[in-house]
Design a protein around this motif. Sequence first.
Motif, short mmCIF file in Angstrom:
data_model
loop_
_atom_site.label_atom_id
_atom_site.label_comp_id
_atom_site.label_asym_id
_atom_site.label_seq_id
_atom_site.Cartn_x
_atom_site.Cartn_y
_atom_site.Cartn_z
N ALA A 215 0.84 -1.21 0.00
CA ALA A 215 0.00 0.00 0.00
C ALA A 215 0.87 1.26 0.00
CB ALA A 215 -0.93 -0.02 1.21
N ALA A 216 1.95 1.23 0.76
CA ALA A 216 2.83 2.41 0.82
C ALA A 216 3.48 2.66 -0.54
CB ALA A 216 3.90 2.20 1.89
N VAL A 217 3.84 1.59 -1.22
CA VAL A 217 4.43 1.73 -2.56
C VAL A 217 3.38 2.24 -3.55
CG1 VAL A 217 5.44 0.45 -4.49
CG2 VAL A 217 6.24 0.03 -2.15
N ALA A 218 2.20 1.65 -3.48
CA ALA A 218 1.13 2.06 -4.41
C ALA A 218 0.76 3.53 -4.21
CB ALA A 218 -0.09 1.17 -4.21
N GLY A 219 0.84 4.00 -2.97
CA GLY A 219 0.51 5.38 -2.68
C GLY A 219 1.64 6.36 -3.00
N GLY A 220 2.78 5.84 -3.40
CA GLY A 220 3.90 6.70 -3.76
C GLY A 220 4.71 7.19 -2.58
N ARG A 221 4.37 6.73 -1.38
CA ARG A 221 5.09 7.20 -0.19
C ARG A 221 6.41 6.47 0.00
NH1 ARG A 221 5.73 6.12 4.96
NH2 ARG A 221 4.38 4.29 5.10
N VAL A 222 6.48 5.25 -0.52
CA VAL A 222 7.68 4.42 -0.33
C VAL A 222 8.08 3.82 -1.67
CG1 VAL A 222 8.50 2.25 0.71
CG2 VAL A 222 7.15 3.86 2.08
N ARG A 223 9.39 3.71 -1.87
CA ARG A 223 9.91 2.93 -3.01
C ARG A 223 10.73 1.75 -2.48
NH1 ARG A 223 13.05 5.84 -7.76
NH2 ARG A 223 13.09 3.67 -8.46
N VAL A 224 10.65 0.64 -3.18
CA VAL A 224 11.49 -0.52 -2.88
C VAL A 224 12.39 -0.73 -4.09
CG1 VAL A 224 11.58 -2.96 -2.28
CG2 VAL A 224 9.66 -1.56 -1.48
N VAL A 225 13.68 -0.65 -3.89
CA VAL A 225 14.62 -0.76 -5.00
C VAL A 225 15.69 -1.79 -4.66
CG1 VAL A 225 14.26 1.65 -5.68
CG2 VAL A 225 16.18 1.05 -4.19
N GLY A 226 16.33 -2.29 -5.71
CA GLY A 226 17.44 -3.20 -5.54
C GLY A 226 18.77 -2.49 -5.76
N ALA A 227 19.80 -2.99 -5.12
CA ALA A 227 21.13 -2.43 -5.33
C ALA A 227 22.15 -3.56 -5.23
CB ALA A 227 21.43 -1.34 -4.31
N TYR A 228 23.26 -3.34 -5.91
CA TYR A 228 24.31 -4.37 -6.00
C TYR A 228 25.63 -3.71 -5.62
CZ TYR A 228 27.33 -7.91 -8.25
OH TYR A 228 28.28 -8.87 -8.52
N TYR A 229 26.31 -4.31 -4.66
CA TYR A 229 27.59 -3.77 -4.21
C TYR A 229 28.73 -4.52 -4.90
CZ TYR A 229 31.55 -2.82 -1.13
OH TYR A 229 32.79 -2.48 -0.63
N GLU A 230 29.47 -3.78 -5.71
CA GLU A 230 30.63 -4.35 -6.40
C GLU A 230 31.82 -4.30 -5.46
OE1 GLU A 230 30.80 -1.67 -9.66
OE2 GLU A 230 29.25 -2.71 -10.82
N LEU A 231 32.17 -5.45 -4.93
CA LEU A 231 33.23 -5.48 -3.92
C LEU A 231 34.54 -4.90 -4.45
CD1 LEU A 231 32.91 -8.98 -2.20
CD2 LEU A 231 32.69 -6.76 -1.13
N ALA A 232 34.90 -5.29 -5.65
CA ALA A 232 36.21 -4.88 -6.16
C ALA A 232 36.28 -3.36 -6.35
CB ALA A 232 36.50 -5.58 -7.48
N GLU A 233 35.19 -2.79 -6.86
CA GLU A 233 35.18 -1.34 -7.12
C GLU A 233 34.66 -0.54 -5.93
OE1 GLU A 233 33.94 -3.56 -9.22
OE2 GLU A 233 35.48 -3.51 -10.78
N GLU A 234 34.11 -1.23 -4.95
CA GLU A 234 33.53 -0.59 -3.75
C GLU A 234 32.36 0.32 -4.09
OE1 GLU A 234 36.89 1.31 -1.84
OE2 GLU A 234 37.28 -0.49 -0.67
N ARG A 235 31.72 0.03 -5.21
CA ARG A 235 30.65 0.90 -5.70
C ARG A 235 29.30 0.20 -5.56
NH1 ARG A 235 31.28 2.35 -11.85
NH2 ARG A 235 30.90 0.11 -11.91
N VAL A 236 28.28 0.96 -5.19
CA VAL A 236 26.92 0.45 -5.13
C VAL A 236 26.16 0.98 -6.35
CG1 VAL A 236 24.75 0.41 -3.85
CG2 VAL A 236 26.93 0.32 -2.61
N VAL A 237 25.53 0.07 -7.10
CA VAL A 237 24.74 0.50 -8.25
C VAL A 237 23.31 -0.03 -8.08
CG1 VAL A 237 26.67 0.61 -9.85
CG2 VAL A 237 25.48 -1.54 -9.54
N LEU A 238 22.36 0.76 -8.52
CA LEU A 238 20.96 0.33 -8.45
C LEU A 238 20.71 -0.74 -9.49
CD1 LEU A 238 19.09 3.74 -8.01
CD2 LEU A 238 19.84 2.13 -6.23
N THR A 239 19.85 -1.71 -9.14
CA THR A 239 19.50 -2.77 -10.08
C THR A 239 18.06 -2.65 -10.55
OG1 THR A 239 18.79 -4.27 -8.32
CG2 THR A 239 21.11 -4.37 -8.98
N ALA A 240 17.23 -1.98 -9.78
CA ALA A 240 15.82 -1.86 -10.16
C ALA A 240 15.22 -0.68 -9.41
CB ALA A 240 15.06 -3.13 -9.81
#
Length: 240
Positions: A215-240
């Motif tokens: 309900a929170a997502v449908a109402g636009g109050r919350v987003r659920v996203v994925g992220a991937y941490y590249e250990l070698a580069e120490e960088r976090v990138v969004l996946t979705a």
Amino acid sequence: MSDCTCCAPRHLRRRGLLASLATGLACTALAGPLRALVAAPPRTTLTPDQAIAALLEGNRRFLSGAVPPAAPDPARRATLAAGQAPFAAILGCADSRAAPELLFNAGLGELFVVRNAGNIADNGAIGSLEFAIGSLGVPLIVVLGHQRCGAASAAVAMAQNELALPRHLRDMLLPILPSALAAIRAGGDTTDGAVRGNIARNIARLTDDSPSIQAAVAGGRVRVVGAYYELAEERVVLTA
Ligand SMILES: [Zn+2]
């Protein structure tokens, strides 16, 4: 003359103590009594997209070698003692190399973190995240997987019947099996495929299994996203 306001004349103490809360100069001996007077921090006003930007900016600071935030000053500690108002919730892996507060260069009270091996949205994780968005006003949930995840690697080995595990560990990894099997079918880096599939499955589970998150997502109050941490580069990138 000391900066400590508790040594000031009585008529100056109240104004001095309030000023000290802002400047962090309050005498540590008064920390307990002061905390009783301090209001809890207000809920974050960040939108989900602004919370994402704040996390990624924190990761840029981490990448640039910024030191982790220092221990809070007395004013901040007093505020945090009264309550919490994190701006993002992280469902992350228990891997010792993937600590969200460090990756996002975040301080005490800024992130609501749930961790287990494999960043799995089990009942405990879902309930914790329902609390974060419902009671704390958190606008963002990030499912954070990472490169070379041992839980994903173990799930791949289980799927290939190459690994016998203690019962609780085996049961805990079962939710990763569908992602592991899909990664094996796809070929290539099976652990990486299982990690990425597992991120997507847990995002779906958070919204499919939790009416309040949905309900929170449908109402636009919350987003659920994925992220991937590249250990070698120490960088976090969004996946979705
Ligand atoms: Zn892991």
